[in-house]
Design a protein around this motif. Structure first.
Motif, PDB file in Angstrom:
ATOM      1  N   ASP A  49      32.939   5.039  44.679  1.00  0.00           N
ATOM      2  CA  ASP A  49      31.565   5.528  44.573  1.00  0.00           C
ATOM      3  C   ASP A  49      31.541   6.759  43.679  1.00  0.00           C
ATOM      4  O   ASP A  49      32.582   7.339  43.364  1.00  0.00           O
ATOM      5  N   GLY A  50      30.335   7.156  43.311  1.00  0.00           N
ATOM      6  CA  GLY A  50      30.105   8.448  42.672  1.00  0.00           C
ATOM      7  C   GLY A  50      30.909   8.692  41.408  1.00  0.00           C
ATOM      8  O   GLY A  50      31.092   7.811  40.568  1.00  0.00           O
ATOM      9  N   ILE A  51      31.399   9.917  41.284  1.00  0.00           N
ATOM     10  CA  ILE A  51      32.090  10.356  40.081  1.00  0.00           C
ATOM     11  C   ILE A  51      33.384   9.564  39.864  1.00  0.00           C
ATOM     12  O   ILE A  51      33.695   9.157  38.742  1.00  0.00           O
ATOM     13  N   GLY A  84      40.510   4.201  47.687  1.00  0.00           N
ATOM     14  CA  GLY A  84      39.353   4.544  48.510  1.00  0.00           C
ATOM     15  C   GLY A  84      39.681   4.244  49.958  1.00  0.00           C
ATOM     16  O   GLY A  84      40.772   3.773  50.272  1.00  0.00           O
ATOM     17  N   ARG A  85      38.710   4.526  50.840  1.00  0.00           N
ATOM     18  CA  ARG A  85      38.976   4.279  52.261  1.00  0.00           C
ATOM     19  C   ARG A  85      38.594   2.857  52.660  1.00  0.00           C
ATOM     20  O   ARG A  85      38.999   2.358  53.696  1.00  0.00           O
ATOM     21  N   GLN A  86      37.791   2.200  51.815  1.00  0.00           N
ATOM     22  CA  GLN A  86      37.297   0.868  52.185  1.00  0.00           C
ATOM     23  C   GLN A  86      38.330  -0.216  51.887  1.00  0.00           C
ATOM     24  O   GLN A  86      39.219  -0.025  51.074  1.00  0.00           O
ATOM     25  N   ASP A 125      43.314   5.454  52.954  1.00  0.00           N
ATOM     26  CA  ASP A 125      42.368   6.287  53.704  1.00  0.00           C
ATOM     27  C   ASP A 125      42.950   7.681  53.909  1.00  0.00           C
ATOM     28  O   ASP A 125      43.902   7.873  54.657  1.00  0.00           O
ATOM     29  N   GLN A 126      42.347   8.647  53.250  1.00  0.00           N
ATOM     30  CA  GLN A 126      42.890  10.008  53.248  1.00  0.00           C
ATOM     31  C   GLN A 126      42.669  10.756  54.561  1.00  0.00           C
ATOM     32  O   GLN A 126      43.187  11.863  54.726  1.00  0.00           O
ATOM     33  N   ALA A 127      41.935  10.136  55.483  1.00  0.00           N
ATOM     34  CA  ALA A 127      41.845  10.717  56.821  1.00  0.00           C
ATOM     35  C   ALA A 127      43.209  10.632  57.508  1.00  0.00           C
ATOM     36  O   ALA A 127      43.449  11.273  58.528  1.00  0.00           O
ATOM     37  N   ASP A 172      41.864  17.016  56.232  1.00  0.00           N
ATOM     38  CA  ASP A 172      42.779  15.914  55.917  1.00  0.00           C
ATOM     39  C   ASP A 172      42.429  15.255  54.581  1.00  0.00           C
ATOM     40  O   ASP A 172      43.291  15.071  53.724  1.00  0.00           O
ATOM     41  N   VAL A 173      41.158  14.886  54.423  1.00  0.00           N
ATOM     42  CA  VAL A 173      40.748  14.131  53.231  1.00  0.00           C
ATOM     43  C   VAL A 173      40.778  15.008  51.979  1.00  0.00           C
ATOM     44  O   VAL A 173      41.278  14.598  50.931  1.00  0.00           O
ATOM     45  N   ASN A 174      40.251  16.231  52.089  1.00  0.00           N
ATOM     46  CA  ASN A 174      40.053  17.065  50.898  1.00  0.00           C
ATOM     47  C   ASN A 174      41.269  17.903  50.523  1.00  0.00           C
ATOM     48  O   ASN A 174      41.388  18.319  49.387  1.00  0.00           O
ATOM     49  N   THR A 233      33.530  24.550  56.134  1.00  0.00           N
ATOM     50  CA  THR A 233      34.851  23.924  56.071  1.00  0.00           C
ATOM     51  C   THR A 233      35.063  23.255  54.719  1.00  0.00           C
ATOM     52  O   THR A 233      36.139  23.347  54.123  1.00  0.00           O
ATOM     53  N   TYR A 234      34.029  22.590  54.228  1.00  0.00           N
ATOM     54  CA  TYR A 234      34.109  21.951  52.908  1.00  0.00           C
ATOM     55  C   TYR A 234      34.497  22.989  51.849  1.00  0.00           C
ATOM     56  O   TYR A 234      35.436  22.783  51.073  1.00  0.00           O
ATOM     57  N   ALA A 235      33.780  24.119  51.857  1.00  0.00           N
ATOM     58  CA  ALA A 235      34.072  25.185  50.895  1.00  0.00           C
ATOM     59  C   ALA A 235      35.518  25.654  51.039  1.00  0.00           C
ATOM     60  O   ALA A 235      36.218  25.881  50.045  1.00  0.00           O
TER      61      ALA A 235
HETATM   62  N1  LIG Z   1      28.316  15.442  44.395  1.00  0.00           N
HETATM   63  C1  LIG Z   1      28.434  16.750  44.275  1.00  0.00           C
HETATM   64  O1  LIG Z   1      27.431  17.458  44.244  1.00  0.00           O
HETATM   65  C2  LIG Z   1      29.773  17.396  44.177  1.00  0.00           C
HETATM   66  C3  LIG Z   1      29.833  18.757  43.871  1.00  0.00           C
HETATM   67  C4  LIG Z   1      31.067  19.369  43.783  1.00  0.00           C
HETATM   68  C5  LIG Z   1      32.212  18.650  43.986  1.00  0.00           C
HETATM   69  N2  LIG Z   1      32.148  17.328  44.299  1.00  0.00           N
HETATM   70  C6  LIG Z   1      33.410  16.623  44.538  1.00  0.00           C
HETATM   71  O2  LIG Z   1      33.546  15.545  43.651  1.00  0.00           O
HETATM   72  C7  LIG Z   1      34.329  14.523  44.259  1.00  0.00           C
HETATM   73  C8  LIG Z   1      33.600  13.203  44.171  1.00  0.00           C
HETATM   74  O3  LIG Z   1      32.403  13.312  44.880  1.00  0.00           O
HETATM   75  P1  LIG Z   1      31.139  12.375  44.651  1.00  0.00           P
HETATM   76  O4  LIG Z   1      29.980  13.247  44.452  1.00  0.00           O
HETATM   77  O5  LIG Z   1      31.439  11.362  43.617  1.00  0.00           O
HETATM   78  O6  LIG Z   1      30.997  11.748  46.120  1.00  0.00           O
HETATM   79  P2  LIG Z   1      30.924  10.217  46.577  1.00  0.00           P
HETATM   80  O7  LIG Z   1      29.982   9.478  45.726  1.00  0.00           O
HETATM   81  O8  LIG Z   1      30.700  10.262  48.037  1.00  0.00           O
HETATM   82  O9  LIG Z   1      32.396   9.694  46.270  1.00  0.00           O
HETATM   83  C9  LIG Z   1      33.504  10.131  47.002  1.00  0.00           C
HETATM   84  C10 LIG Z   1      34.578   9.081  46.952  1.00  0.00           C
HETATM   85  O10 LIG Z   1      35.628   9.466  47.866  1.00  0.00           O
HETATM   86  C11 LIG Z   1      35.830   8.393  48.777  1.00  0.00           C
HETATM   87  N3  LIG Z   1      36.316   8.796  50.084  1.00  0.00           N
HETATM   88  C12 LIG Z   1      35.638   9.371  51.102  1.00  0.00           C
HETATM   89  N4  LIG Z   1      36.416   9.509  52.186  1.00  0.00           N
HETATM   90  C13 LIG Z   1      37.618   9.008  51.862  1.00  0.00           C
HETATM   91  C14 LIG Z   1      38.833   8.822  52.572  1.00  0.00           C
HETATM   92  N5  LIG Z   1      38.961   9.174  53.857  1.00  0.00           N
HETATM   93  N6  LIG Z   1      39.870   8.266  51.921  1.00  0.00           N
HETATM   94  C15 LIG Z   1      39.744   7.862  50.647  1.00  0.00           C
HETATM   95  N7  LIG Z   1      38.624   7.998  49.937  1.00  0.00           N
HETATM   96  C16 LIG Z   1      37.567   8.557  50.532  1.00  0.00           C
HETATM   97  C17 LIG Z   1      34.478   7.737  48.871  1.00  0.00           C
HETATM   98  O11 LIG Z   1      34.560   6.463  49.483  1.00  0.00           O
HETATM   99  P3  LIG Z   1      33.248   5.695  50.038  1.00  0.00           P
HETATM  100  O12 LIG Z   1      32.687   4.957  48.872  1.00  0.00           O
HETATM  101  O13 LIG Z   1      33.810   4.806  51.087  1.00  0.00           O
HETATM  102  O14 LIG Z   1      32.304   6.742  50.584  1.00  0.00           O
HETATM  103  C18 LIG Z   1      34.091   7.716  47.423  1.00  0.00           C
HETATM  104  O15 LIG Z   1      34.755   6.718  46.718  1.00  0.00           O
HETATM  105  C19 LIG Z   1      34.570  14.969  45.692  1.00  0.00           C
HETATM  106  O16 LIG Z   1      35.841  15.556  45.795  1.00  0.00           O
HETATM  107  C20 LIG Z   1      33.500  16.010  45.906  1.00  0.00           C
HETATM  108  O17 LIG Z   1      33.886  16.936  46.887  1.00  0.00           O
HETATM  109  C21 LIG Z   1      30.944  16.677  44.380  1.00  0.00           C
END
Ligand SMILES: NC(=O)c1ccc[n+]([C@@H]2O[C@H](COP(=O)([O-])OP(=O)(O)OC[C@H]3O[C@@H](n4cnc5c(N)ncnc54)[C@H](OP(=O)(O)O)[C@@H]3O)[C@@H](O)[C@H]2O)c1
Lengths: 245, 253
Positions: free
Chosen positions: A18-20, A39-41, A61-63, A112-114, A152-154
């Motif tokens: 997903d996402g980036i 990914g986790r899925q 799964d990074q958890a 764990d994940v981050n 915690t995220y920060a």
């Molecule tokens: N969006 C923002 O505003 C923002 C800002 C700053 C930094 N970031 C960072 O950018 C990165 C990407 O974020 P994003 O915005 O693209 O978010 P996203 O769309 O939620 O994508 C996150 C990805 O990580 C996967 N993921 C979640 N939990 C996981 C696990 N336990 N094990 C393995 N993979 C897992 C998700 O899988 P699923 O598809 O299953 O959810 C997804 O593929 C992250 O590190 C985030 O912290 C994002």
């Protein structure tokens, strides 16, 4: 990784469903590189999910950080990777709310994940990175400065930044370590973290823009980069100045 | 005043415990090894209570929190911490798991639990122990450094929301302390007399907590490192590499 000179490279992207991360994986693969996406899925049909033959998907799964690291390692061995040119450790999750109300399992999962998983994956892939003088890219966040409702995220993102800072020195001459801090980006991450942003999302950077900015930063081997929401605007001006975007 | 200290059996935690007892306060001493503490508790005639808990284990932490149900704490010092030094990629994953749990997951879970479950007194204070590595980096202990940076930023993030419950937050950034921990992880030949005495540091921490200070860089060397790290962050991390990482022989975890 130097310029994309046409040579196929081995690339790892975590959190690529997903996402980036999804955009990064597709973008590198569409230019002919071999991409291992995680990914986790569990995906029933990865080829259909990504629409490109040179992306291989593995569930990690990074958890469960150590298991995730082993899954990545095993997948690279199956793929016959003898080296790794680029690893983008992008998977991440958040939780938003009053820190005094943050449940213990949310604290543990985010750490764990981050943080733990990227640390363990980095340690596991080190020999493959060294073999190619590869690049380790950690995805942080501008929240790493501290944020009341993302405490915690920060903290986990600040941890990644500190990890990058010290590891970069340790690994000098063997592999390049960088950290990129995206600002607010229009992905589903906030919704998954329990935050409904409504119209404010319109102000955010598009995931496509974020993916492009990350790739540029990777090309330039920047040790550290913040991607702010006005990145697009700034990029326009800096293009005039530097002749590149 | 009623205080709680994690990692109270040795080093800085022990110094804090003894100082607080000397000053006539009630102290709950949390640690995984408690034999020695039990002896001290008997001698203290009720002033010191010992709680056995493993900070590497969330279930144990939650049990510890439950055992505090009846308490209202004025001062909590989340001091328990370990390290792992050496070549990053040579240290086993299990050591990192333990390091991150004890240094990071535990203090966050404790802090959120204590405030969330109403175990803190209004005007109470939580003290986090980060490290001077927060300002200079720490090649040779990059994961330790990561946990200490994470702690510092967590503390900064919760300062405002915790103030709503009347709870203050202090973060300490100590340099090397003369404890067994420092002994184990320092490179060979490192000078011991440059390390701060745990007793002296304990006094400084308690004073800073009493005055409601947000941050404490204890001692003039820490103050100077902070300034240098602020002005020349990359140079300082390179110096740290030369001073520490290049001189480490072997991995310790
Ligand atoms: N969006 C923002 O505003 C923002 C800002 C700053 C930094 N970031 C960072 O950018 C990165 C990407 O974020 P994003 O915005 O693209 O978010 P996203 O769309 O939620 O994508 C996150 C990805 O990580 C996967 N993921 C979640 N939990 C996981 C696990 N336990 N094990 C393995 N993979 C897992 C998700 O899988 P699923 O598809 O299953 O959810 C997804 O593929 C992250 O590190 C985030 O912290 C994002």
């Amino acid at each position: 990784m130097a310029q994309d000179t046409g040579k196929a490279r081995n690339i790892l992207v975590t959190g690529a469903t997903d996402g980036i991360g999804f955009l990064l994986a597709k973008s590198y693969a569409s230019r002919g590189h071999r991409v291992l996406a995680t990914g986790r899925q569990t995906l029933s049909d990865d080829a259909a999910y990504f629409g490109l033959p040179n992306i291989t998907y593995v569930t990690a799964d990074q958890a469960f950080p150590a298991q995730a690291a082993h899954a990545v390692d095993a997948a690279m061995e199956r793929l016959g990777f003898e080296g790794l040119d680029l690893a983008i450790l992008n998977a991440g999750v958040g939780w938003t709310g009053d820190p005094a109300a943050e449940p213990a399992e949310q604290i543990a999962t985010q750490i764990d994940v981050n943080l733990s998983a990227p640390v363990m994956i980095s340690a596991t892939i080190a020999p493959l990175l060294f073999a190619r003088q590869g690049q380790l890219v950690l995805i942080g966040s501008t929240a790493a400065k501290g944020q009341a409702r993302f405490a915690t995220y920060a903290a986990t993102k600040a941890g990644l930044a500190g990890f990058a800072r010290s590891l970069r020195e340790e690994w000098q001459g063997r592999a390049h370590v960088q950290i990129i801090h995206p600002g607010p980006t229009r992905t589903a991450m906030h919704t998954k973290a329990g935050l409904n942003l409504g119209l404010a999302r319109m102000m955010f950077m598009s995931p496509k823009r974020a993916s492009k900015a990350i790739q540029k930063s990777v090309r330039n081997h920047e040790r550290q980069r913040k991607l702010s929401w006005f990145y697009g605007l700034r990029a326009l001006f800096s293009r005039a100045g530097e002749g590149r975007l | 005043m009623k205080a709680l200290i994690t990692g109270a059996a040795n080093g800085l935690g022990r110094a804090l415990l003894e100082q607080l007892l000397d000053d006539g306060h009630e102290v709950i001493a949390v640690d995984i090894m408690t034999e020695d503490l039990d002896r001290l508790a008997v001698q203290s005639r009720g002033a010191c209570r010992v709680v056995m808990a493993d900070m590497a284990n969330v279930t144990s932490i939650e049990r510890c929190l439950r055992s505090l149900r009846e308490d209202k704490l004025d001062l909590v010092i989340l001091n328990a911490g370990i390290s792992a030094t050496g070549k990053f990629e040579e240290i086993p994953l299990g050591a990192y798991e333990r390091l991150i749990h004890i240094n990071l997951t535990a203090p966050l879970t404790m802090a959120a639990g204590l405030v969330g479950q109403g175990l803190m007194q209004r005007k109470g204070r939580i003290v986090f122990v980060s490290s001077l590595s927060h300002v200079v980096g720490y090649p040779g202990a990059s994961v330790y450094a990561a946990t200490k940076d994470a702690i510092a930023i967590y503390a900064r993030s919760i300062a405002k929301p915790f103030r709503k419950s009347g709870v203050g937050v202090t973060t300490v950034f100590p340099g090397p302390i003369r404890t067994e921990h420092a002994q184990r992880h320092a490179p060979k030949g490192a000078k011991e007399n440059k390390r701060m005495e745990p007793k002296e540091l304990a006094r400084m921490i308690l004073k800073a907590a009493k005055r409601g200070k947000k941050e404490l860089y204890p001692g003039s060397a820490a103050g100077m490192a902070r300034l240098a790290g602020y002005l020349f962050p990359n140079f300082m991390t390179r110096m740290m590499r030369r001073i520490i990482f290049d001189k480490l022989d072997g991995n310790t975890y």
